[in-house]
Motif scaffolding. Structure first.
Motif, PDB file in Angstrom:
ATOM      1  N   ILE A 283      -6.163   0.091  -3.151  1.00  0.00           N
ATOM      2  CA  ILE A 283      -7.294   0.949  -2.786  1.00  0.00           C
ATOM      3  C   ILE A 283      -6.969   1.588  -1.449  1.00  0.00           C
ATOM      4  O   ILE A 283      -6.845   0.899  -0.433  1.00  0.00           O
ATOM      5  CB  ILE A 283      -8.605   0.144  -2.723  1.00  0.00           C
ATOM      6  N   ALA A 284      -6.801   2.903  -1.448  1.00  0.00           N
ATOM      7  CA  ALA A 284      -6.358   3.627  -0.259  1.00  0.00           C
ATOM      8  C   ALA A 284      -7.534   3.963   0.659  1.00  0.00           C
ATOM      9  O   ALA A 284      -8.700   3.951   0.245  1.00  0.00           O
ATOM     10  CB  ALA A 284      -5.633   4.908  -0.683  1.00  0.00           C
ATOM     11  N   ASP A 285      -7.191   4.268   1.914  1.00  0.00           N
ATOM     12  CA  ASP A 285      -8.095   4.859   2.907  1.00  0.00           C
ATOM     13  C   ASP A 285      -9.183   3.921   3.426  1.00  0.00           C
ATOM     14  O   ASP A 285      -9.337   3.761   4.631  1.00  0.00           O
ATOM     15  CB  ASP A 285      -8.743   6.149   2.379  1.00  0.00           C
ATOM     16  N   TYR A 286      -9.964   3.331   2.537  1.00  0.00           N
ATOM     17  CA  TYR A 286     -11.069   2.501   2.991  1.00  0.00           C
ATOM     18  C   TYR A 286     -10.558   1.239   3.685  1.00  0.00           C
ATOM     19  O   TYR A 286      -9.553   0.655   3.293  1.00  0.00           O
ATOM     20  CB  TYR A 286     -11.967   2.081   1.826  1.00  0.00           C
ATOM     21  N   GLY A 287     -11.302   0.800   4.700  1.00  0.00           N
ATOM     22  CA  GLY A 287     -10.946  -0.417   5.398  1.00  0.00           C
ATOM     23  C   GLY A 287     -11.369  -1.654   4.630  1.00  0.00           C
ATOM     24  O   GLY A 287     -12.168  -1.602   3.687  1.00  0.00           O
ATOM     25  N   ILE A 288     -10.850  -2.810   5.064  1.00  0.00           N
ATOM     26  CA  ILE A 288     -11.091  -4.053   4.350  1.00  0.00           C
ATOM     27  C   ILE A 288     -12.571  -4.419   4.334  1.00  0.00           C
ATOM     28  O   ILE A 288     -13.077  -4.945   3.334  1.00  0.00           O
ATOM     29  CB  ILE A 288     -10.231  -5.190   4.944  1.00  0.00           C
TER      30      ILE A 288
ATOM     31  N   ARG B  62      -4.940  -9.487   3.199  1.00  0.00           N
ATOM     32  CA  ARG B  62      -4.740  -8.426   2.213  1.00  0.00           C
ATOM     33  C   ARG B  62      -6.078  -7.847   1.757  1.00  0.00           C
ATOM     34  O   ARG B  62      -7.032  -8.578   1.487  1.00  0.00           O
ATOM     35  CB  ARG B  62      -3.986  -8.973   1.002  1.00  0.00           C
ATOM     36  N   LYS B  63      -6.119  -6.542   1.638  1.00  0.00           N
ATOM     37  CA  LYS B  63      -7.308  -5.858   1.134  1.00  0.00           C
ATOM     38  C   LYS B  63      -7.384  -6.062  -0.379  1.00  0.00           C
ATOM     39  O   LYS B  63      -6.370  -5.920  -1.076  1.00  0.00           O
ATOM     40  CB  LYS B  63      -7.218  -4.375   1.486  1.00  0.00           C
ATOM     41  N   PRO B  64      -8.557  -6.393  -0.934  1.00  0.00           N
ATOM     42  CA  PRO B  64      -8.661  -6.566  -2.393  1.00  0.00           C
ATOM     43  C   PRO B  64      -8.213  -5.302  -3.134  1.00  0.00           C
ATOM     44  O   PRO B  64      -8.362  -4.181  -2.635  1.00  0.00           O
ATOM     45  CB  PRO B  64     -10.150  -6.838  -2.608  1.00  0.00           C
ATOM     46  N   ALA B  65      -7.662  -5.493  -4.335  1.00  0.00           N
ATOM     47  CA  ALA B  65      -7.178  -4.360  -5.129  1.00  0.00           C
ATOM     48  C   ALA B  65      -7.167  -4.712  -6.607  1.00  0.00           C
ATOM     49  O   ALA B  65      -7.009  -5.877  -6.980  1.00  0.00           O
ATOM     50  CB  ALA B  65      -5.778  -3.954  -4.676  1.00  0.00           C
TER      51      ALA B  65
ATOM     52  N   TYR C 252     -18.741  -1.268  -7.396  1.00  0.00           N
ATOM     53  CA  TYR C 252     -17.317  -1.004  -7.617  1.00  0.00           C
ATOM     54  C   TYR C 252     -17.013   0.485  -7.721  1.00  0.00           C
ATOM     55  O   TYR C 252     -15.916   0.929  -7.371  1.00  0.00           O
ATOM     56  CB  TYR C 252     -16.840  -1.714  -8.883  1.00  0.00           C
ATOM     57  N   ASN C 253     -18.002   1.247  -8.187  1.00  0.00           N
ATOM     58  CA  ASN C 253     -17.780   2.680  -8.379  1.00  0.00           C
ATOM     59  C   ASN C 253     -17.456   3.399  -7.069  1.00  0.00           C
ATOM     60  O   ASN C 253     -16.819   4.462  -7.077  1.00  0.00           O
ATOM     61  CB  ASN C 253     -19.001   3.320  -9.030  1.00  0.00           C
ATOM     62  N   LEU C 254     -17.859   2.831  -5.930  1.00  0.00           N
ATOM     63  CA  LEU C 254     -17.542   3.442  -4.640  1.00  0.00           C
ATOM     64  C   LEU C 254     -16.046   3.400  -4.355  1.00  0.00           C
ATOM     65  O   LEU C 254     -15.553   4.172  -3.521  1.00  0.00           O
ATOM     66  CB  LEU C 254     -18.306   2.728  -3.520  1.00  0.00           C
ATOM     67  N   LEU C 255     -15.347   2.496  -5.018  1.00  0.00           N
ATOM     68  CA  LEU C 255     -13.918   2.297  -4.758  1.00  0.00           C
ATOM     69  C   LEU C 255     -13.016   2.999  -5.773  1.00  0.00           C
ATOM     70  O   LEU C 255     -11.819   3.144  -5.521  1.00  0.00           O
ATOM     71  CB  LEU C 255     -13.599   0.790  -4.754  1.00  0.00           C
ATOM     72  N   TRP C 256     -13.574   3.416  -6.902  1.00  0.00           N
ATOM     73  CA  TRP C 256     -12.750   3.948  -7.980  1.00  0.00           C
ATOM     74  C   TRP C 256     -11.936   5.171  -7.559  1.00  0.00           C
ATOM     75  O   TRP C 256     -10.771   5.316  -7.912  1.00  0.00           O
ATOM     76  CB  TRP C 256     -13.608   4.301  -9.189  1.00  0.00           C
ATOM     77  N   GLU C 257     -12.583   6.078  -6.806  1.00  0.00           N
ATOM     78  CA  GLU C 257     -11.897   7.336  -6.490  1.00  0.00           C
ATOM     79  C   GLU C 257     -10.731   7.144  -5.523  1.00  0.00           C
ATOM     80  O   GLU C 257      -9.851   8.011  -5.415  1.00  0.00           O
ATOM     81  CB  GLU C 257     -12.877   8.347  -5.921  1.00  0.00           C
ATOM     82  N   LYS C 258     -10.692   6.006  -4.816  1.00  0.00           N
ATOM     83  CA  LYS C 258      -9.586   5.737  -3.908  1.00  0.00           C
ATOM     84  C   LYS C 258      -8.587   4.736  -4.486  1.00  0.00           C
ATOM     85  O   LYS C 258      -7.663   4.316  -3.794  1.00  0.00           O
ATOM     86  CB  LYS C 258     -10.105   5.230  -2.557  1.00  0.00           C
ATOM     87  N   ASP C 259      -8.789   4.349  -5.735  1.00  0.00           N
ATOM     88  CA  ASP C 259      -7.804   3.519  -6.416  1.00  0.00           C
ATOM     89  C   ASP C 259      -6.560   4.370  -6.670  1.00  0.00           C
ATOM     90  O   ASP C 259      -6.639   5.464  -7.228  1.00  0.00           O
ATOM     91  CB  ASP C 259      -8.379   3.005  -7.733  1.00  0.00           C
ATOM     92  N   GLN C 260      -5.419   3.888  -6.234  1.00  0.00           N
ATOM     93  CA  GLN C 260      -4.204   4.702  -6.285  1.00  0.00           C
ATOM     94  C   GLN C 260      -3.807   5.104  -7.699  1.00  0.00           C
ATOM     95  O   GLN C 260      -3.272   6.198  -7.910  1.00  0.00           O
ATOM     96  CB  GLN C 260      -3.052   3.951  -5.606  1.00  0.00           C
TER      97      GLN C 260
ATOM     98  N   MET D 239       0.809  -1.220   0.000  1.00  0.00           N
ATOM     99  CA  MET D 239       0.000   0.000   0.000  1.00  0.00           C
ATOM    100  C   MET D 239       0.839   1.264   0.000  1.00  0.00           C
ATOM    101  O   MET D 239       0.553   2.230  -0.709  1.00  0.00           O
ATOM    102  CB  MET D 239      -0.930  -0.035   1.226  1.00  0.00           C
ATOM    103  N   GLU D 240       1.903   1.276   0.801  1.00  0.00           N
ATOM    104  CA  GLU D 240       2.655   2.509   1.047  1.00  0.00           C
ATOM    105  C   GLU D 240       3.625   2.862  -0.074  1.00  0.00           C
ATOM    106  O   GLU D 240       4.287   3.916  -0.015  1.00  0.00           O
ATOM    107  CB  GLU D 240       3.420   2.399   2.368  1.00  0.00           C
ATOM    108  N   ASN D 241       3.748   2.052  -1.108  1.00  0.00           N
ATOM    109  CA  ASN D 241       4.782   2.267  -2.125  1.00  0.00           C
ATOM    110  C   ASN D 241       4.272   2.902  -3.419  1.00  0.00           C
ATOM    111  O   ASN D 241       4.832   2.671  -4.496  1.00  0.00           O
ATOM    112  CB  ASN D 241       5.475   0.937  -2.445  1.00  0.00           C
ATOM    113  N   THR D 242       3.240   3.732  -3.319  1.00  0.00           N
ATOM    114  CA  THR D 242       2.694   4.380  -4.521  1.00  0.00           C
ATOM    115  C   THR D 242       3.749   5.205  -5.243  1.00  0.00           C
ATOM    116  O   THR D 242       3.910   5.108  -6.467  1.00  0.00           O
ATOM    117  CB  THR D 242       1.512   5.289  -4.152  1.00  0.00           C
TER     118      THR D 242
END
Length: 422
Positions: free
Chosen positions: A196-201, A271-274, A213-221, A154-157
């Motif tokens: 996917i940043a910020d949101y919890g698993i 792992r959180k899905p991504a 899925y659209n709820l997750l798009w804006e937090k996709d790195q 996650m942290e290596n964007t």
């Protein structure tokens, strides 16, 4: 050779099927018909581009693959060659593998093939991460395919973005070849490892279960980076209307349930899905020459890319990633109208007699003493899969004043195809 002519000015559409899959060191699955859309009722593909990550590169496997084709290449050639596809080119860097297969009819109009790789692991000294590239001139248009495996977690964007910039800069550096971004079309794909940043698993999994899925798009790195980084804004991607493709239990469509053991035996979090596995593309003339109105004249628009399908394939479970495919239409006006070399057999061929082949080359053909004419089975798999060959400088070759050359060759053959290769 029975090749279909490429008429200048006539728009031609090619169908391209691109695959990216982190195979997790696994062997090929028993069947890839759905992955390659071989069971589709639609038109057949003109080209397959297959980018794999984490191909088994243990020292014994890797040394064997240096001497012989790797199991994935052999498997895919066995599947595609009976359907009229030849392995045009391949490049490998440890676990990264890129393969391109094309229909025979396009071979005379593909030129200037080059491969390259760039290591980014261990500060550029190790090839577990990085990119492999194949570029070509396709009917006179420059096209580049880049398969990447970028840093995980996650942290290596920023590290992912830095590595991709480095790969773009170093591919074909110092060679008399356009840089990746100078090609008419650039395809960028692979295990890009954006999360996917910020949101919890729990929120992520609930959104996936409800197909929101659209709820997750804006937090996709990657989506977030495309809004900030100028060099990414020129890349286009289809909508992510499929489940995140990582991380799954093996042979399952269930997200990561196993307890992970880390250093000192502390349990890691699941792992959180991504959406780690992605396919993007960039068309040069859209980036650099777009007119104010945003529309191109018929004369300007010499090549365009249309995404027809962008999906994941949930039925494949050999790794913790699901493969992703993109099916594209490449609409182009051929800038190359005739093959560099034209071959034609003389008279009737039989196994009992020598055969005579005529060939002629266009004036700009860059001939050399290493040119040869090969005789292949119709279902040949790659350029070295010949039955027999003749060097064009052999005493068996003769020329006449009209520039027509003849080659006499003894063969015991069934059904064969001719080609001139450099």
């Amino acid at each position: 050779m029975g090749m279909e002519p490429a008429h200048r000015g006539a728009v031609r559409e090619l169908r391209l099927h691109l695959v990216t899959w982190n195979v997790g060191t696994a062997s090929p699955p028993p069947d890839v018909s759905s992955l390659l859309q071989l069971d589709s009722l639609g038109a057949t593909m003109d080209m397959y581009v297959i980018g794999l990550q984490e191909v088994n590169s243990k020292i014994t496997n890797f040394l064997s693959d240096l001497a012989f084709d790797d199991p994935w290449s052999i498997f895919l050639m066995t599947v595609l060659s009976p359907l009229g596809y030849i392995k045009l080119s391949s490049v490998r860097m440890q676990g990264l593998l890129l393969l391109i297969f094309v229909k025979h009819v396009h071979l005379p109009f593909i030129r200037d093939l080059h491969t390259q790789f760039t290591r980014t692991g261990l500060y550029g000294y190790w090839g577990n991460k990085g990119g492999v590239t194949i570029r070509m001139s396709l009917y006179g248009h420059t096209v580049c395919f880049m398969n990447c495996h970028l840093p995980a977690h996650m942290e290596n964007t920023e590290q992912r973005l830095d590595d991709f910039e480095k790969i773009l800069e170093m591919q074909f550096e110092g060679e008399n070849i356009p840089s990746a971004l100078e090609h008419d079309v650039l395809f960028w794909f692979g295990d890009l490892n954006f999360r996917i940043a910020d949101y919890g698993i729990h929120f992520v999994r609930e959104s996936i279960n409800n197909k929101r899925y659209n709820l997750l798009w804006e937090k996709d790195q990657l989506n977030m980076a495309k809004k900030k980084e100028a060099f990414l804004q020129e890349f286009i991607e289809g909508p992510l209307h499929f489940k995140p493709t990582y991380k799954f239990d093996l042979y399952s469509d269930v997200y990561d349930t196993r307890e992970q053991k880390s250093l000192f035996w502390f349990n890691e979090k699941r792992r959180k899905p991504a959406w780690t596995d992605r396919i993007l593309w960039r068309v040069k003339n859209l980036c650099q020459h777009a007119p104010k109105g945003g529309e191109f004249s018929e004369e300007q628009q010499t090549i365009s890319v249309t995404l027809n399908n962008y999906i994941s394939h949930m039925s494949y479970g050999i790794s913790d990633h699901k493969p992703v495919t993109g099916t594209f239409g490449l609409e182009l006006k051929p800038l190359v109208s005739e093959p560099l070399v034209t071959l034609s057999p003389e008279g009737e061929w039989s196994a009992e007699h020598d055969v005579l082949i005529n060939y002629s080359a266009v004036p700009e053909f860059p001939s050399s003493a290493w040119d040869w004419i090969g005789l292949f089975k119709v279902t040949f798999k790659h350029v070295n899969d010949y039955v027999t060959y003749s060097w064009v400088e052999d005493d068996e070759i003769s020329s006449n004043k009209d520039g027509l050359h003849e080659c006499c060759r003894n063969t015991r053959c069934g059904r064969r195809i001719l080609a001139l290769l450099l």
